[in-house]
Write an enzyme that holds these catalytic residues in place. Sequence first.
Site, PDB file in Angstrom:
ATOM      1  N   GLY A  99       0.833  -1.187   0.000  1.00  0.00           N
ATOM      2  CA  GLY A  99       0.000   0.000   0.000  1.00  0.00           C
ATOM      3  C   GLY A  99       0.865   1.234   0.000  1.00  0.00           C
ATOM      4  O   GLY A  99       1.991   1.213   0.504  1.00  0.00           O
ATOM      5  N   SER A 104       2.310   7.078   4.313  1.00  0.00           N
ATOM      6  CA  SER A 104       3.252   5.981   4.492  1.00  0.00           C
ATOM      7  C   SER A 104       3.333   5.108   3.238  1.00  0.00           C
ATOM      8  O   SER A 104       2.485   5.206   2.359  1.00  0.00           O
ATOM      9  CB  SER A 104       2.805   5.101   5.665  1.00  0.00           C
ATOM     10  N   LYS A 185      -9.023  -7.396   5.858  1.00  0.00           N
ATOM     11  CA  LYS A 185      -9.325  -6.263   4.970  1.00  0.00           C
ATOM     12  C   LYS A 185      -9.782  -5.047   5.762  1.00  0.00           C
ATOM     13  O   LYS A 185     -10.352  -5.178   6.840  1.00  0.00           O
ATOM     14  CB  LYS A 185     -10.464  -6.655   4.025  1.00  0.00           C
ATOM     15  N   ASP A 218      -6.908   8.548  15.310  1.00  0.00           N
ATOM     16  CA  ASP A 218      -7.294   8.602  13.894  1.00  0.00           C
ATOM     17  C   ASP A 218      -8.104   7.350  13.560  1.00  0.00           C
ATOM     18  O   ASP A 218      -7.938   6.736  12.507  1.00  0.00           O
ATOM     19  CB  ASP A 218      -6.037   8.698  13.016  1.00  0.00           C
ATOM     20  N   ASN A 223      -8.727   2.425   9.264  1.00  0.00           N
ATOM     21  CA  ASN A 223      -7.671   1.912  10.137  1.00  0.00           C
ATOM     22  C   ASN A 223      -8.123   0.757  11.015  1.00  0.00           C
ATOM     23  O   ASN A 223      -7.492   0.435  12.019  1.00  0.00           O
ATOM     24  CB  ASN A 223      -7.105   3.060  10.990  1.00  0.00           C
TER      25      ASN A 223
HETATM   26  N1  LIG Z   1       0.176  -4.807  10.012  1.00  0.00           N
HETATM   27  C1  LIG Z   1      -0.459  -4.749   8.835  1.00  0.00           C
HETATM   28  N2  LIG Z   1      -0.942  -5.862   8.263  1.00  0.00           N
HETATM   29  C2  LIG Z   1      -1.586  -5.820   7.075  1.00  0.00           C
HETATM   30  N3  LIG Z   1      -1.771  -4.688   6.370  1.00  0.00           N
HETATM   31  C3  LIG Z   1      -1.304  -3.531   6.882  1.00  0.00           C
HETATM   32  C4  LIG Z   1      -0.625  -3.495   8.134  1.00  0.00           C
HETATM   33  N4  LIG Z   1      -0.265  -2.219   8.378  1.00  0.00           N
HETATM   34  C5  LIG Z   1      -0.699  -1.493   7.333  1.00  0.00           C
HETATM   35  N5  LIG Z   1      -1.324  -2.265   6.424  1.00  0.00           N
HETATM   36  C6  LIG Z   1      -1.921  -1.825   5.129  1.00  0.00           C
HETATM   37  O1  LIG Z   1      -1.300  -0.620   4.703  1.00  0.00           O
HETATM   38  C7  LIG Z   1      -2.247   0.461   4.675  1.00  0.00           C
HETATM   39  C8  LIG Z   1      -1.601   1.746   5.218  1.00  0.00           C
HETATM   40  O2  LIG Z   1      -1.169   1.549   6.544  1.00  0.00           O
HETATM   41  P1  LIG Z   1      -1.540   2.535   7.731  1.00  0.00           P
HETATM   42  O3  LIG Z   1      -0.839   2.058   8.949  1.00  0.00           O
HETATM   43  O4  LIG Z   1      -3.017   2.698   7.836  1.00  0.00           O
HETATM   44  O5  LIG Z   1      -0.832   3.905   7.261  1.00  0.00           O
HETATM   45  P2  LIG Z   1      -1.399   5.284   6.648  1.00  0.00           P
HETATM   46  O6  LIG Z   1      -1.024   6.297   7.657  1.00  0.00           O
HETATM   47  O7  LIG Z   1      -0.674   5.481   5.356  1.00  0.00           O
HETATM   48  O8  LIG Z   1      -2.877   5.160   6.486  1.00  0.00           O
HETATM   49  C9  LIG Z   1      -3.407  -0.027   5.536  1.00  0.00           C
HETATM   50  O9  LIG Z   1      -4.609   0.580   5.151  1.00  0.00           O
HETATM   51  C10 LIG Z   1      -3.396  -1.524   5.287  1.00  0.00           C
HETATM   52  O10 LIG Z   1      -4.026  -1.828   4.066  1.00  0.00           O
HETATM   53 MG   LIG Z   2      -4.289   4.332   7.672  1.00  0.00          MG
END
Ligand SMILES: Nc1ncnc2c1ncn2[C@@H]1O[C@H](COP(=O)(O)OP(=O)(O)O)[C@@H](O)[C@H]1O
Ligand SMILES: [Mg+2]
Length: 282
Positions: A99, A104, A185, A218, A223
């Site tokens: 992603g 990030s 998901k 958030d 999330n």
């Molecule tokens: N530990 C994890 N396991 C599986 N997917 C993850 C995990 N951490 C992040 N992701 C995937 O990456 C995406 C972005 O991560 P996130 O921590 O929400 O950062 P952002 O601040 O960019 O939203 C999430 O929406 C999810 O799809």
């Molecule tokens: Mg996020």
Amino acid sequence: MEIIERYKSMNKHKWKVMDAIFKYLWDFEFVPVELISKRANLSATKVESILRDLSDEKMVENKITEYIGSTFTFIGLSVYSLHRMVRRGKIDMIGKKMGEGKESVVYNCYSEKFGECVIKFHRVGYPSFKKVKEKRDYGTLHFSVLTIRSARNEYNALRELTGLAVPKVYAWEGNAVLMELIDAKELFKVKLENPEDVLEMIIDETKAMFLREIIHGDLSQYNILVNPEGIWIIDFPQSITLECEDWEWFLRRDVENVLKYFKKTYGIEKDINDVMEYIKKE
Ligand SMILES: Nc1ncnc2c1ncn2[C@@H]1O[C@H](COP(=O)(O)OP(=O)(O)O)[C@@H](O)[C@H]1O
Ligand SMILES: [Mg+2]
């Protein structure tokens, strides 16, 4: 694949130069060539030539002020943080990008120690709500320092929440956090068959986090991850502790986001004041 390609194009001298930039990041926005040269044990001419190459590769940004100085770009800091993870034996293989958001970039990776996991490179710095100023906090807070803090805040929160419905966290280096891969998901992508139960799980989890004195900050359908086994809460860089004066405002906003989503999507109505009382009661 940019981070991985850049990682592969590195060599010993480039790592030495990046080690030196990292070392002085907290004290200079643009780290002087002179200091890099001393620390890396390379001549100033050699350092300048390496910095030019690194700049062509978009790993650093160089600037001439009273002196020539250098700072990391997002790619550079991420490649360097990955290097530190590898050097410490935390990661053995990096895989596909899972992603990429505004805040990030997340990659799938493999570690002999931890199995399949994810590495998240932070690119946005969240303001710190800490009242006690840290010793190194003076001076300009530039991109690298802010993203490193944001990664640190996420790491600390996840560690504090170990055992709850969050990914297990394994390591933090620079702007990168290594954590458990959750096979689920995002809530907004699924049509729930048991929305009442899921909402209850989210509220109970928020309460359990509150008991450990952490508020997400958030929380939303983006999330929260779900699969038939349950829910997981992710994305903690902006989380706060109860030391923050405005914690109640943040908690209320989190709860409101979730309740609004369940009302809009599943027609479930819950009174926000009741939920707030439930979360706060011992
Ligand atoms: N530990 C994890 N396991 C599986 N997917 C993850 C995990 N951490 C992040 N992701 C995937 O990456 C995406 C972005 O991560 P996130 O921590 O929400 O950062 P952002 O601040 O960019 O939203 C999430 O929406 C999810 O799809
Ligand atoms: Mg996020």
